[in-house]
Enzyme design. Sequence first.
Site, PDB file in Angstrom:
ATOM      1  N   GLY A   6       9.670 135.273  86.450  1.00 55.81           N
ATOM      2  CA  GLY A   6      10.183 136.112  85.371  1.00 55.81           C
ATOM      3  C   GLY A   6      10.952 137.300  85.918  1.00 55.81           C
ATOM      4  O   GLY A   6      12.017 137.635  85.451  1.00 55.81           O
ATOM      5  N   LYS A  59      -5.794 138.828  76.002  1.00 56.69           N
ATOM      6  CA  LYS A  59      -7.120 138.193  76.082  1.00 56.69           C
ATOM      7  C   LYS A  59      -8.235 139.200  75.774  1.00 56.69           C
ATOM      8  O   LYS A  59      -9.321 139.134  76.379  1.00 56.69           O
ATOM      9  CB  LYS A  59      -7.333 137.546  77.453  1.00 56.69           C
ATOM     10  CG  LYS A  59      -6.259 136.507  77.737  1.00 56.69           C
ATOM     11  CD  LYS A  59      -6.574 135.648  78.919  1.00 56.69           C
ATOM     12  CE  LYS A  59      -5.410 134.701  79.202  1.00 56.69           C
ATOM     13  NZ  LYS A  59      -5.520 133.979  80.445  1.00 56.69           N
ATOM     14  N   ASP A  61      -9.907 139.259  73.247  1.00 54.29           N
ATOM     15  CA  ASP A  61     -11.007 138.505  72.621  1.00 54.29           C
ATOM     16  C   ASP A  61     -12.060 138.111  73.659  1.00 54.29           C
ATOM     17  O   ASP A  61     -13.241 138.022  73.358  1.00 54.29           O
ATOM     18  CB  ASP A  61     -10.463 137.251  71.912  1.00 54.29           C
ATOM     19  CG  ASP A  61      -9.561 136.420  72.812  1.00 54.29           C
ATOM     20  OD1 ASP A  61      -8.764 137.027  73.579  1.00 54.29           O
ATOM     21  OD2 ASP A  61      -9.633 135.177  72.767  1.00 54.29           O
ATOM     22  N   GLY A 360      30.518 127.800 120.533  1.00 59.06           N
ATOM     23  CA  GLY A 360      29.823 126.609 121.034  1.00 59.06           C
ATOM     24  C   GLY A 360      28.550 127.033 121.752  1.00 59.06           C
ATOM     25  O   GLY A 360      28.318 128.231 121.980  1.00 59.06           O
ATOM     26  N   GLY A 365      31.233 125.222 127.734  1.00 60.45           N
ATOM     27  CA  GLY A 365      32.517 125.271 128.439  1.00 60.45           C
ATOM     28  C   GLY A 365      33.476 126.296 127.849  1.00 60.45           C
ATOM     29  O   GLY A 365      34.668 126.284 128.150  1.00 60.45           O
ATOM     30  N   SER A 367      33.780 129.657 128.314  1.00 57.21           N
ATOM     31  CA  SER A 367      34.373 130.576 129.298  1.00 57.21           C
ATOM     32  C   SER A 367      35.327 129.837 130.213  1.00 57.21           C
ATOM     33  O   SER A 367      36.410 130.335 130.528  1.00 57.21           O
ATOM     34  CB  SER A 367      33.284 131.232 130.148  1.00 57.21           C
ATOM     35  OG  SER A 367      32.385 131.897 129.309  1.00 57.21           O
ATOM     36  N   SER A 434      28.556 132.716 119.172  1.00 58.42           N
ATOM     37  CA  SER A 434      28.734 132.977 117.730  1.00 58.42           C
ATOM     38  C   SER A 434      28.135 131.856 116.873  1.00 58.42           C
ATOM     39  O   SER A 434      28.864 131.080 116.274  1.00 58.42           O
ATOM     40  CB  SER A 434      30.197 133.235 117.378  1.00 58.42           C
ATOM     41  OG  SER A 434      31.090 132.371 118.036  1.00 58.42           O
TER      42      SER A 434
HETATM   43  P1  ADP Z   1      29.923 128.735 128.170  1.00 58.24           P
HETATM   44  O1  ADP Z   1      30.929 129.807 128.401  1.00 58.24           O
HETATM   45  O2  ADP Z   1      30.229 127.913 126.955  1.00 58.24           O
HETATM   46  O3  ADP Z   1      28.514 129.204 128.214  1.00 58.24           O
HETATM   47  P2  ADP Z   1      30.684 127.898 130.810  1.00 58.24           P
HETATM   48  O4  ADP Z   1      32.166 127.751 130.694  1.00 58.24           O
HETATM   49  O5  ADP Z   1      30.141 129.139 131.425  1.00 58.24           O
HETATM   50  O6  ADP Z   1      30.072 127.685 129.351  1.00 58.24           O
HETATM   51  O7  ADP Z   1      30.084 126.667 131.556  1.00 58.24           O
HETATM   52  C1  ADP Z   1      30.473 125.341 131.313  1.00 58.24           C
HETATM   53  C2  ADP Z   1      30.243 124.485 132.554  1.00 58.24           C
HETATM   54  O8  ADP Z   1      30.535 123.133 132.238  1.00 58.24           O
HETATM   55  C3  ADP Z   1      31.159 124.861 133.714  1.00 58.24           C
HETATM   56  O9  ADP Z   1      30.418 124.793 134.918  1.00 58.24           O
HETATM   57  C4  ADP Z   1      32.217 123.771 133.676  1.00 58.24           C
HETATM   58  O10 ADP Z   1      32.771 123.536 134.955  1.00 58.24           O
HETATM   59  C5  ADP Z   1      31.440 122.565 133.196  1.00 58.24           C
HETATM   60  N1  ADP Z   1      32.251 121.551 132.512  1.00 58.24           N
HETATM   61  C6  ADP Z   1      32.171 120.238 132.748  1.00 58.24           C
HETATM   62  N2  ADP Z   1      33.041 119.537 131.981  1.00 58.24           N
HETATM   63  C7  ADP Z   1      33.690 120.432 131.223  1.00 58.24           C
HETATM   64  C8  ADP Z   1      34.731 120.322 130.250  1.00 58.24           C
HETATM   65  N3  ADP Z   1      35.241 119.153 129.896  1.00 58.24           N
HETATM   66  N4  ADP Z   1      35.147 121.456 129.651  1.00 58.24           N
HETATM   67  C9  ADP Z   1      34.621 122.654 130.011  1.00 58.24           C
HETATM   68  N5  ADP Z   1      33.661 122.828 130.919  1.00 58.24           N
HETATM   69  C10 ADP Z   1      33.191 121.719 131.560  1.00 58.24           C
END
Ligand code: ADP
Length: 525
Positions: A6, A59, A61, A360, A365, A367, A434
């Site tokens: 409610g 209630k 009663d 991701g 990958g 960075s 993110s």
């Molecule tokens: P994040 O920044 O997402 O945490 P990093 O870039 O630090 O990830 O690490 C990713 C790891 O995966 C690196 O050691 C990279 O060499 C390896 N790797 C293998 N295959 C791939 C690919 N196809 N693309 C990007 N990274 C890859």
Amino acid sequence: MGADQGHEDYTRNMATGASTSDLAVLLVDARHGIVPQTRRHAFIISLLGIRHIVLAVNKIDLVDFDQSVYDRLRVEFETLTLDFGFKTIMAIPLSALRGDNVSRKSSRMPWYTGPTLIEYLETVDVEQQRCEKPFRMAVQLVNRPNLDFRGYSGTISSGHVATGQQLLVARSGKISTVTRIVTYGGDRSEASAGMSVTITLADQLDVSRGDLLAACDSRPTVADQFDAHLIWMSEEPLYPGRSYLLKCGSKTTTASITAIKYKINITSFEHLAAKQLELNEVAVANVGLSEPIAFDPYSENSRTGGFILIDRFSNATVGAGMINFALRRAANIHWQSVEITKESRAKLLRQRPAIIWFTGLSGAGKSTIANLVERKLHMRGLHTYLLDGDNVRHGLNRDLGFTEVDRVENIRRVAEAAKLFVDAGLIVLVSLISPFRAERQMAREMVRDDEFIEVFIDTPIQECEKRDVKGLYAKVRAGTLRNFTGIDSPYEQPTTPDIHVLTADSAAEEAAERIVRYLFERSYF
Ligand code: ADP
């Protein structure tokens, strides 16, 4: 208002303006008396600004129509709610089952000389009270059936209006004179609270859906930051910094809670520190909006001072609020206009600024690919900047941890920083897990639509764990690291990323090349 459900319906009605009453009936069981739930409900009712209470002692009663039970409950309730600001408390002993004192006076309680519940409800004139307040009407529809007619339709929330009277469009501050008041039953010379009308004005003003028409001599507040009471109604907690939709009257805008000042223990009324709000919790908080809105403090006008918060993805109502006052700083900090613009800077750099947002799992990958993309752009003479999630945590975000609240704030700050770099004319690469859709959406909305490119680095968690570049997955498995994305903290996958990279299918180099090509084809350089 016996059950929680409610309350929830009531709070929704309150904020959307659908409720017709400023009076609440609180039901207590004569056998059980004032229980903690009664106290909670009374408190929420007081927060809603309801000042007239009927304490229905039901209630009766079952306690043999005993006057002393009734007297004790009435006094106990009055004492308990002394600070709640209630103007009237009408305690009525009744038996809903038998109908005693509901619509018919009971012969079994000769000691009670007051009205029956129905009699009492009929005598309380809440419409009258709304009519006595200053004129307010939220525009629900701009009515333009043909070129000769332009009217503003809505239901009058409070006060009176008459033809010839001047009205204010609250947000713009523009004033005009009422020429016609059109209703379903024909034109009228005046109208008051509760009526649905279409108002025409003498001047062509810029009025749209969501605008508040108001009396000139009693102006609403216009601000983009305010202090408010909040009641949180969602299973998913409220996180400061997260973006929600805020609906106040017929106006909807994006908003976030900029700070929770304190939450209130609604049994002891103690003020407690809080970083987030859970289901059914009540707090006082600062709210920031993406644009100014017109409102009144809830204590002055519940129709124009109440709002609801809506989840941007599920569209569910997640909270209700009551505005206390506008924050002064909102009125005193203005955007300083600068002469050298983003456009002029970008032109000098011969590029179009943008944010390339890599999201991701850890180890996906992001960075690696972002670094490759930056190298390629740099080699082409482009001006870039890479904001790496791990790096900003050493400085700008040093004070933040990995709880959901801190992750939201982490992303908000990185997005704000990225926005400044875009303003500087740069191509900004953001590499940040993110995990939440809401914050990625917020980042997207901070810049123009063509200035945000979401890149989803999609790597299965098993593969990330196998790579384990930073040894973090090993720590998680050993139980020494908590709140890890993909394991014990959620990752919400993007549903429509601009670029979707499956690292299982493409080498990092290949993925980077694809992103550079995407920028080139869309004339970023
Ligand atoms: P994040 O920044 O997402 O945490 P990093 O870039 O630090 O990830 O690490 C990713 C790891 O995966 C690196 O050691 C990279 O060499 C390896 N790797 C293998 N295959 C791939 C690919 N196809 N693309 C990007 N990274 C890859």
